[in-house]
Motif scaffolding. Structure first.
Motif, PDB file in Angstrom:
ATOM      1  N   ARG A 173       0.610  -0.946   0.469  1.00 60.79           N
ATOM      2  CA  ARG A 173      -0.229  -0.286  -0.401  1.00 60.79           C
ATOM      3  C   ARG A 173       0.895   0.978  -0.141  1.00 60.79           C
ATOM      4  NH1 ARG A 173      -5.122  -0.842   3.734  1.00 60.79           N
ATOM      5  NH2 ARG A 173      -6.638  -1.135   1.762  1.00 60.79           N
ATOM      6  N   ALA A 207       0.952   3.812  -2.508  1.00 60.75           N
ATOM      7  CA  ALA A 207       0.521   4.969  -2.310  1.00 60.75           C
ATOM      8  C   ALA A 207       1.695   6.160  -3.271  1.00 60.75           C
ATOM      9  CB  ALA A 207       0.312   5.769  -1.328  1.00 60.75           C
ATOM     10  N   ALA A 221       1.472   9.159  -5.830  1.00 60.05           N
ATOM     11  CA  ALA A 221       1.982  10.963  -5.731  1.00 60.05           C
ATOM     12  C   ALA A 221       3.237  10.881  -6.355  1.00 60.05           C
ATOM     13  CB  ALA A 221       2.913  10.299  -3.939  1.00 60.05           C
TER      14      ALA A 221
END
Length: 109
Positions: A76, A80, A84
């Protein structure tokens, strides 16, 4: 400690790719503003293509370095950070375009 070193190296690569995308945006602003993206000459293609292709390659490298540290242990976080990085890369292109747009002398009406 080893993961943080790997993440630091990935961050350095990601910073370089962001700079390349910003440079791409700087050179993209003029033909974009003049609506002549489909009629670029060979020099303009090179000036646009080199930072774009190298920026994509460095981003890919940064994601692979980051995968060494995080893909298996925390997927995860890896996802992420990948999302980003994609968002920051797009913002860098728009930032470069805005930077050039502020410095272009507009023609008199």
């Amino acid at each position: 400690m080893e993961k943080w070193i790997t993440r630091g190296v990935a961050a350095i690569c990601a910073t370089g790719s962001t700079a390349l995308f910003w440079t791409f945006g700087v050179f993209l602003a003029v033909p974009w503003r003049e609506n002549r993206m489909l009629s670029l000459n060979s020099v303009e293609w090179q000036v646009l293509g080199i930072p774009l292709v190298v920026g994509l390659a460095v981003t890919w490298g940064a994601l692979h370095i980051l995968a060494i540290a995080d893909r298996a242990s925390s997927p995860r976080l890896y996802l992420a950070l990948g999302v980003a990085l994609a968002i920051v890369s797009l913002l860098a292109v728009f930032g470069g375009m805005a930077w050039t747009g502020e410095r272009i002398a507009l023609p008199a009406p």
